[in-house]
Design an enzyme around this catalytic site. Structure first.
Site, PDB file in Angstrom:
ATOM      1  N   HIS A  75       0.855  -1.196   0.000  1.00  0.00           N
ATOM      2  CA  HIS A  75       0.000   0.000   0.000  1.00  0.00           C
ATOM      3  C   HIS A  75       0.889   1.243   0.000  1.00  0.00           C
ATOM      4  CE1 HIS A  75      -4.128  -1.687   1.373  1.00  0.00           C
ATOM      5  NE2 HIS A  75      -3.476  -2.562   0.639  1.00  0.00           N
ATOM      6  N   TYR A 203      -9.645   5.808   6.282  1.00  0.00           N
ATOM      7  CA  TYR A 203      -9.924   6.217   7.663  1.00  0.00           C
ATOM      8  C   TYR A 203     -10.929   7.360   7.597  1.00  0.00           C
ATOM      9  CZ  TYR A 203      -5.644   3.807   9.324  1.00  0.00           C
ATOM     10  OH  TYR A 203      -4.682   2.886   9.647  1.00  0.00           O
ATOM     11  N   PRO A 295      -5.439   1.132  18.458  1.00  0.00           N
ATOM     12  CA  PRO A 295      -5.094   0.562  17.156  1.00  0.00           C
ATOM     13  C   PRO A 295      -4.962   1.559  16.000  1.00  0.00           C
ATOM     14  CG  PRO A 295      -7.360   0.004  17.772  1.00  0.00           C
ATOM     15  CD  PRO A 295      -6.737   0.641  18.968  1.00  0.00           C
ATOM     16  N   TYR A 387       3.423   6.810   9.906  1.00  0.00           N
ATOM     17  CA  TYR A 387       2.614   5.646   9.523  1.00  0.00           C
ATOM     18  C   TYR A 387       3.502   4.564   8.909  1.00  0.00           C
ATOM     19  CZ  TYR A 387      -1.651   3.162   8.176  1.00  0.00           C
ATOM     20  OH  TYR A 387      -2.642   2.232   8.069  1.00  0.00           O
TER      21      TYR A 387
HETATM   22  P1  FAD Z   1       0.399 -11.015  21.804  1.00  0.00           P
HETATM   23  O1  FAD Z   1       0.139 -11.099  20.357  1.00  0.00           O
HETATM   24  O2  FAD Z   1      -0.713 -10.653  22.723  1.00  0.00           O
HETATM   25  O3  FAD Z   1       1.018 -12.401  22.243  1.00  0.00           O
HETATM   26  C1  FAD Z   1       1.145 -12.783  23.580  1.00  0.00           C
HETATM   27  C2  FAD Z   1       1.009 -14.283  23.665  1.00  0.00           C
HETATM   28  O4  FAD Z   1       1.239 -14.689  25.005  1.00  0.00           O
HETATM   29  C3  FAD Z   1      -0.372 -14.783  23.290  1.00  0.00           C
HETATM   30  O5  FAD Z   1      -0.274 -15.764  22.315  1.00  0.00           O
HETATM   31  C4  FAD Z   1      -0.948 -15.287  24.598  1.00  0.00           C
HETATM   32  O6  FAD Z   1      -1.818 -16.381  24.401  1.00  0.00           O
HETATM   33  C5  FAD Z   1       0.303 -15.680  25.346  1.00  0.00           C
HETATM   34  N1  FAD Z   1       0.173 -15.664  26.808  1.00  0.00           N
HETATM   35  C6  FAD Z   1      -0.504 -14.799  27.575  1.00  0.00           C
HETATM   36  N2  FAD Z   1      -0.380 -15.104  28.861  1.00  0.00           N
HETATM   37  C7  FAD Z   1       0.404 -16.202  28.920  1.00  0.00           C
HETATM   38  C8  FAD Z   1       0.903 -16.993  29.976  1.00  0.00           C
HETATM   39  N3  FAD Z   1       0.599 -16.726  31.240  1.00  0.00           N
HETATM   40  N4  FAD Z   1       1.682 -18.041  29.688  1.00  0.00           N
HETATM   41  C9  FAD Z   1       1.999 -18.337  28.393  1.00  0.00           C
HETATM   42  N5  FAD Z   1       1.556 -17.617  27.348  1.00  0.00           N
HETATM   43  C10 FAD Z   1       0.770 -16.560  27.605  1.00  0.00           C
HETATM   44  N6  FAD Z   1      -2.648  -3.835  16.478  1.00  0.00           N
HETATM   45  C11 FAD Z   1      -2.657  -3.209  15.322  1.00  0.00           C
HETATM   46  O7  FAD Z   1      -1.633  -2.647  14.961  1.00  0.00           O
HETATM   47  N7  FAD Z   1      -3.802  -3.199  14.544  1.00  0.00           N
HETATM   48  C12 FAD Z   1      -4.941  -3.857  14.931  1.00  0.00           C
HETATM   49  O8  FAD Z   1      -5.930  -3.872  14.217  1.00  0.00           O
HETATM   50  C13 FAD Z   1      -4.953  -4.525  16.142  1.00  0.00           C
HETATM   51  N8  FAD Z   1      -6.048  -5.200  16.570  1.00  0.00           N
HETATM   52  C14 FAD Z   1      -6.013  -5.852  17.765  1.00  0.00           C
HETATM   53  C15 FAD Z   1      -7.134  -6.546  18.224  1.00  0.00           C
HETATM   54  C16 FAD Z   1      -7.108  -7.186  19.471  1.00  0.00           C
HETATM   55  C17 FAD Z   1      -8.334  -7.940  19.959  1.00  0.00           C
HETATM   56  C18 FAD Z   1      -5.940  -7.124  20.274  1.00  0.00           C
HETATM   57  C19 FAD Z   1      -5.901  -7.798  21.622  1.00  0.00           C
HETATM   58  C20 FAD Z   1      -4.822  -6.449  19.793  1.00  0.00           C
HETATM   59  C21 FAD Z   1      -4.843  -5.807  18.560  1.00  0.00           C
HETATM   60  N9  FAD Z   1      -3.724  -5.129  18.051  1.00  0.00           N
HETATM   61  C22 FAD Z   1      -3.763  -4.487  16.897  1.00  0.00           C
HETATM   62  C23 FAD Z   1      -2.474  -5.105  18.765  1.00  0.00           C
HETATM   63  C24 FAD Z   1      -1.509  -6.155  18.224  1.00  0.00           C
HETATM   64  O9  FAD Z   1      -2.234  -7.285  17.830  1.00  0.00           O
HETATM   65  C25 FAD Z   1      -0.523  -6.438  19.345  1.00  0.00           C
HETATM   66  O10 FAD Z   1       0.217  -5.266  19.543  1.00  0.00           O
HETATM   67  C26 FAD Z   1       0.406  -7.619  19.063  1.00  0.00           C
HETATM   68  O11 FAD Z   1      -0.335  -8.820  19.112  1.00  0.00           O
HETATM   69  C27 FAD Z   1       1.535  -7.664  20.078  1.00  0.00           C
HETATM   70  O12 FAD Z   1       2.247  -8.848  19.959  1.00  0.00           O
HETATM   71  P2  FAD Z   1       2.839  -9.568  21.246  1.00  0.00           P
HETATM   72  O13 FAD Z   1       3.553 -10.757  20.738  1.00  0.00           O
HETATM   73  O14 FAD Z   1       3.543  -8.577  22.078  1.00  0.00           O
HETATM   74  O15 FAD Z   1       1.569  -9.977  22.120  1.00  0.00           O
HETATM   75  C1  DHB Z   2      -6.043  -2.337  10.535  1.00  0.00           C
HETATM   76  C2  DHB Z   2      -6.031  -2.016  11.853  1.00  0.00           C
HETATM   77  C3  DHB Z   2      -5.640  -0.750  12.228  1.00  0.00           C
HETATM   78  O1  DHB Z   2      -5.581  -0.410  13.503  1.00  0.00           O
HETATM   79  C4  DHB Z   2      -5.287   0.188  11.284  1.00  0.00           C
HETATM   80  O2  DHB Z   2      -4.930   1.426  11.702  1.00  0.00           O
HETATM   81  C5  DHB Z   2      -5.288  -0.151   9.980  1.00  0.00           C
HETATM   82  C6  DHB Z   2      -5.673  -1.428   9.600  1.00  0.00           C
HETATM   83  C7  DHB Z   2      -6.461  -3.701  10.139  1.00  0.00           C
HETATM   84  O3  DHB Z   2      -6.774  -4.499  11.021  1.00  0.00           O
HETATM   85  O4  DHB Z   2      -6.507  -3.980   8.943  1.00  0.00           O
END
Ligand code: FAD
Ligand code: DHB
Length: 392
Positions: A75, A203, A295, A387
């Site tokens: 994109h 957006y 997000p 971005y």
């Molecule tokens: P996570 O992906 O949360 O991974 C942590 C892992 O640890 C998980 O698999 C969990 O199961 C595991 N875990 C937790 N506790 C324990 C434990 N006690 N023992 C063992 N394992 C454990 N970001 C964006 O940029 N755009 C988005 O659209 C967006 N949508 C999102 C929607 C949701 C519902 C959520 C929750 C987050 C969203 N985010 C989004 C944020 C983005 O997904 C996170 O920033 C990203 O997942 C961070 O990665 P991580 O590996 O730090 O944590």
């Molecule tokens: C998506 C999520 C976001 O927070 C964003 O800023 C743009 C795209 C997505 O899930 O596709």
């Protein structure tokens, strides 16, 4: 009790934990990943979708970018909209860079597949994890599962277990300072089986609330609506969702999102959160375990990948030369980037959402700011630069 040893015990198998384990493996450093959920659950969990250019390069350089290169959607810009009128922000023109749309669960699938191929130790459905002796040179992870107790003796522990994980809470009281901001709204997100009819994300600021048109693949769209934090998803029939999406995203030139079967829907709360420092003794926090962004602007997964890039470098330096300078500066290095992403995510969120009960002055000021970003090259360049992602 079973007892094993590893160099780095990693709690959490999301993007941060898996990427860290992979990067360490490339440098001959052993790790064990403990993940609470099943492999299938991790691979299907729909979350973020936008990869900064630096994240793409990081994945590619680490040898896990082949499918991303084939299936990821480049994109070169986004559209910002105000009540149905769109304005394009060209990343390509303003920064020379672009972003890639590729679902977080695809990144997770690719990393799991590669770790399994490389013989990595990933323990899904690992059981209940406790972190002990963090302030010593011999930290331990104790795991309770099905009445059995296992212990992993580590040189270091990486807390990559997300916002609700245990790692951050294993740090004694008084060590961390938390900085937090909550928002009076959430996002209702859907995944729909309909081919995207726009090439880029839209957006939209609308008087009824923010809406976002995004996508996951040439056949799947991802759409979001600003909603109340306590919104009951059961009150949102598919018809109501599409009708609200049409109202908010519909454009003056007649463009409307195309309806399709809704494959998934859910409500995601929004908060800004950072703990400092991102380390205690031999425990290092990475990704959502240490910080959450709202997000808007899609920074969450990218920040998680940047953290573990620095952390892997620091561990490599340590094991190569017993030099702990990288480990000592890990938190400061990450936090500089984290705070810039916090600022940007807060700003994008504040720019585009409706705030209940805001004064008429604040509303007018917000609209003026959006119009400024839509018409000033300098303002648009600032958005674009953030971005696509600041340099590592
Ligand atoms: P996570 O992906 O949360 O991974 C942590 C892992 O640890 C998980 O698999 C969990 O199961 C595991 N875990 C937790 N506790 C324990 C434990 N006690 N023992 C063992 N394992 C454990 N970001 C964006 O940029 N755009 C988005 O659209 C967006 N949508 C999102 C929607 C949701 C519902 C959520 C929750 C987050 C969203 N985010 C989004 C944020 C983005 O997904 C996170 O920033 C990203 O997942 C961070 O990665 P991580 O590996 O730090 O944590
Ligand atoms: C998506 C999520 C976001 O927070 C964003 O800023 C743009 C795209 C997505 O899930 O596709």
């Amino acid at each position: 009790m079973g007892r094993v040893s590893t160099q780095v015990g990693i709690v959490g198998g999301g993007p941060a934990g898996l990427m860290l384990s992979h990067l360490l493996h490339l440098h001959g450093i052993h790790s064990i990943v403990l993940e609470a959920r099943s492999r299938a659950y991790c691979e299907e969990r729909v979350r973020a979708g936008v990869l900064e250019h630096t994240s793409v390069v990081m994945l590619r350089d680490a040898g896990v970018g082949a499918r991303l290169d084939r299936e990821g959607m480049r994109h070169d810009g986004i559209d910002l909209g105000l009540n149905g009128v769109r304005h394009r922000i060209s990343f390509e023109e303003l920064t020379g860079e672009h972003v890639t749309v590729y679902g977080q669960q695809e990144v997770v699938k690719d990393l799991i597949e590669r770790r399994v191929q490389d013989g990595g130790e990933l323990r899904f459905e690992c059981g209940e994890v406790s972190l002990l002796d963090l302030a010593t040179d011999t930290p331990r992870i104790v795991i309770h599962k099905d009445g059995e107790v296992d212990e992993i003796c580590c040189d270091f522990i990486a807390g990559c277990d997300g916002f609700h994980g245990v790692a951050r809470h294993a740090i004694p009281g008084g060590v961390l300072t938390a900085y937090e901001r909550n928002y009076p709204f959430a996002w209702l997100g859907i995944l729909a089986a309909s081919a995207p009819t726009r090439d880029e994300l839209l957006y939209m600021h609308h008087e009824r609330g923010f809406a976002l048109y995004s996508m996951r693949s040439p056949k799947i769209t991802r759409l979001y609506l600003q909603c109340r934090p306590d919104e009951e998803i059961s009150e949102w029939s598919d018809d109501r969702i599409w009708s609200e999406l049409n109202t908010r995203l519909g454009c003056a030139d007649g463009w409307l999102p195309t309806r399709g079967r809704i494959l998934q829907k859910g409500v995601t709360g929004m908060r800004s959160f950072v703990v400092e420092p991102m380390q205690f003794g031999r425990l290092f926090l990475a990704g959502d375990a240490a910080h959450i962004v709202p997000p808007t602007g899609a920074k969450g997964m990218n920040l998680a990948l940047a953290d573990v890039y620095y952390l892997a470098q620091a561990f490599c330096l340590f094991y190569e030369g017993k030099d702990d300078v990288g480990l000592r500066s890990y938190s400061d290095t990450c936090l500089k980037r984290v705070w810039k992403a916090q600022r940007f995510s807060w700003w994008m969120t504040s720019l585009l959402h409706r705030f209940d009960g805001e004064s008429a002055f604040d509303y007018k000021r917000q609209i003026a700011e959006l119009e400024y970003v839509m018409t000033s090259r300098a303002a648009a360049a600032s958005l674009a630069e953030n971005y696509v992602g600041l340099p590592l």
